[in-house]
Design an enzyme around this catalytic site. Sequence first.
Site, PDB file in Angstrom:
ATOM      1  N   HIS A 374      81.243  71.672  70.862  1.00 21.80           N
ATOM      2  CA  HIS A 374      81.127  70.315  71.398  1.00 21.80           C
ATOM      3  C   HIS A 374      81.494  70.204  72.876  1.00 21.80           C
ATOM      4  CE1 HIS A 374      80.276  67.845  67.797  1.00 21.80           C
ATOM      5  NE2 HIS A 374      80.983  68.737  67.135  1.00 21.80           N
ATOM      6  N   LYS A 565      84.265  54.700  76.620  1.00 23.04           N
ATOM      7  CA  LYS A 565      84.321  56.092  76.168  1.00 23.04           C
ATOM      8  C   LYS A 565      85.699  56.648  76.505  1.00 23.04           C
ATOM      9  CE  LYS A 565      80.758  56.960  78.766  1.00 23.04           C
ATOM     10  NZ  LYS A 565      79.874  57.640  77.836  1.00 23.04           N
ATOM     11  N   ARG A 566      85.963  57.842  76.034  1.00 22.01           N
ATOM     12  CA  ARG A 566      87.222  58.496  76.367  1.00 22.01           C
ATOM     13  C   ARG A 566      87.349  58.623  77.885  1.00 22.01           C
ATOM     14  NH1 ARG A 566      88.169  64.084  76.623  1.00 22.01           N
ATOM     15  NH2 ARG A 566      86.042  64.418  75.859  1.00 22.01           N
ATOM     16  N   LYS A 571      83.577  62.230  82.962  1.00 23.88           N
ATOM     17  CA  LYS A 571      82.797  61.053  82.571  1.00 23.88           C
ATOM     18  C   LYS A 571      82.676  60.054  83.732  1.00 23.88           C
ATOM     19  CE  LYS A 571      84.070  61.594  77.716  1.00 23.88           C
ATOM     20  NZ  LYS A 571      82.750  61.798  77.083  1.00 23.88           N
ATOM     21  N   THR A 673      77.408  60.088  72.265  1.00 21.06           N
ATOM     22  CA  THR A 673      76.791  59.282  71.209  1.00 21.06           C
ATOM     23  C   THR A 673      76.901  57.796  71.535  1.00 21.06           C
ATOM     24  OG1 THR A 673      78.860  59.403  69.940  1.00 21.06           O
ATOM     25  CG2 THR A 673      77.099  60.946  69.349  1.00 21.06           C
ATOM     26  N   LYS A 677      74.298  54.524  70.697  1.00 23.48           N
ATOM     27  CA  LYS A 677      74.689  53.247  70.087  1.00 23.48           C
ATOM     28  C   LYS A 677      74.294  52.079  70.979  1.00 23.48           C
ATOM     29  CE  LYS A 677      78.589  55.766  68.234  1.00 23.48           C
ATOM     30  NZ  LYS A 677      79.892  56.294  68.639  1.00 23.48           N
TER      31      LYS A 677
END
Length: 831
Positions: A374, A565-566, A571, A673, A677
């Site tokens: 991952h 998100k985290r 990111k 993901t 969504k």
Amino acid sequence: MTTVAKKKTAKKAATKKSGANRNGNGMKKAILEHLKYTLAHDPTTATAHDWWICVSLAVRDCMIDNMIRTQATHHDQNVRRTYYLSMEYLMGRMLVNNMYNGGVYDEVRAAVDELGLDWDVIREEEVDMGLGNGGLGRLAACFLDSLATLDLPAIGYGIYYEFGIFKQEFVDGHQVEHPDNWTKFGTPWEIIRPEYTQTIPLYGRVENVFDSNGNYRPEWVDTKTIHGVPFDIPIAGYDTRTVNFLRLWSSRSSEDFDLDQFNQGDYVEAVREKAIGETISKVLYPNDKSENGKELRLVQQYFFVACSLHDIIRRFHKLNGDWNDFPKKVAIQLNDTHPAIGVAELMRILIDEEGLEWHFAWELVTKTFAYTNHTLLPEALEKWSVPLFDRVLPRHLQIIYGINEMLMPEVEAKWPDDDWMKREISLIEEGTPKMVRMAHLAVVGSHTVNGVAAIHSELLKTRLFPNFNALYPGKFTNKTNGITPRRWLLACNPELSSLITSEIGNTWAKDLNELRKLEKLADDKAFQKAYMEIKYNNKVKLAQTIKEECGIEVDPSALFDVQVKRLHEYKRQHLNLLYILTLYRRLLRNPDLDVAPRVFVHGAKAAPGYHMAKLIIRAINAVAEVINNDERINGKLKVVFLPNYRVSLASVIIPAADLSEQISTAGKEASGTGNMKLALNGALTIGTLDGANIEIKEEVGDDNIFIFGMTVEEVQKLDTEGYKPEDFYYANEELKAALDWIGSNYFTPDNPGELGDLRSSMLEGGDPFKALADYEAYCQCQDRVDAAFKDNEAWARMAILNTARMGKFSTDRTIGQYAKEIWDLDPVPVK
């Protein structure tokens, strides 16, 4: 009258008129019986929490019937099963999802109305089952949903954490962590299974002994033991009778407390061993900055894997006697590197406990395991020091060295006399101290290794594991992630679900490709109006949540720009912040600037020991405090950071989003993901060509997504040539101004220099995730977003097409591919 009772409303009357309440009588009776016989309450004394428990237990009763049928069917047919091993399951709230999947949603709602209860109050009583940290755990939860929906025999295994992912609070803009004691009052979904308790050894030493046949063999002795007590969570499939389960292990000490010490008044020492034993399943992801934290993390991983493998073998032995049949009946999927110790543990069980010969045991192991990777971040691939391994799992260390001894001749045969290649592939990393490479163990011990997006899987082969790809041609494959549409559209966006069903029927929830039928409605003005009215309604709900949680009033007609998100530098929440500062500065210079009003919505938790991530949170909150109170910009810009991001909060944010921020550095995000969504619910993506963004772009079309920034190849070229962030800093006046502004004391006057490290990380720190390099392209792309949002019909069309073209990203498709191409697993319908 109970505190959650309400007056009969027009909505209730409409429900009665439709006849839905006629099916609620049995459910109503079940709810009242649980209230009386399970909780010993009557309706006049019951609290909202009591009603939630009773409703949940009534729904669970329906699931249990099918769960028993499912397990009986699997037993009678001696089926092949998949066992999914994951350290995380971010389940969230389960009631509504179970109502939909169990086919009792209308009955429950009718029963609740008949009882005169407020459904919204009852639903809000449920706390999130936060047994995960981010996308990895949420993916595992979606996979369980799809496994059951597709009638695939499967069991999930994990840890029954007493405290899940921490509760996040902001104090003066800083993240503060609080324990998430989600089990404080128990959960109606769990079923304890003490009869399947496992006893697991730890620590000790290895000595060589002669067995009863005169053979010389190693024996693990002087161990401490821990009990693993299983708790089962039923997992219902949608529109099927299959109910699988998730088995979570809770640690218990094998030592009772010392009564003599207790009677002597030494209360703390009397329970010390008991407390230590129960620490293992206490907290999700202990901070592993310290040696004690590292040790606990390793013990956690071994504990749940060892319990699970013994449980799998127990189940195998019930119906099978030939070890050759083990890989025919058992498929084990390792969800990332956390359960990789399973390779060594299964070897230990087969050799030491079952008496199998080494090479036969290894053949069974490598036919049984498959491994999902991952991450592309080398630092995220777990390694444990050899001294730590030797102290905690001495026998497993021996076995890992034995596997390495088998591996080295394979390397020699492929690359003769190449010592460098041996060092690269070895399970043991040389250094001080030596380290055990868990990802290497997972790759070597598995028959298949998969990535989770097309680009990620290619980068696994070319960058992360190129030598293993050369050594084992064909072992690496791709299985692009997905999401379950039951949770992420049907349950979280009921208005949109109803609109879709009214146009194309209700089969889309089990076949997401059916949404393609919406394409013909993308230009239909009436459908556009209905679709965007639902989006507006969802934005009103989110605005209410923002007001309640943050005390900030936002305009639902503004563009809701969402990044949830985290929190991690790759990111690039800090790139988003740079654009916020740029837009703010433009508005200060020209308050009449023709831009669409915009609300930036953030939600993220930073790991407690991750300084820079926590500093980014502080920076966003500090900037938000100034912007939200600046009357000069006429309310055109608001910034919100909702605390304690979790599944239930995501279920409010995602249906309300207009724009989905997926702006990671190209080549860093495995898949993502959240992007799926958000797009499924009609948010347009602004993103880089990274992870699953690439495949989303292929599905929705270039005209219905906003792509910017460097490609993977361009990032690599920039690194090769020597990235100098200061070149971008001096070349762009807006970038320089934004960075200098954040590095000043303007946003933190009471704490001078507080945000300086954030500025420094992007300049002197080398800007490792290339925020400055992509800044200009990001700003230009945001300008395109602004122009598009002003064209209401065009935006509606793009949003509808995003929903219509997300069929590929259902976990039903993903799991179907795993079942066919990795697990060789057939559906087993339950009659």
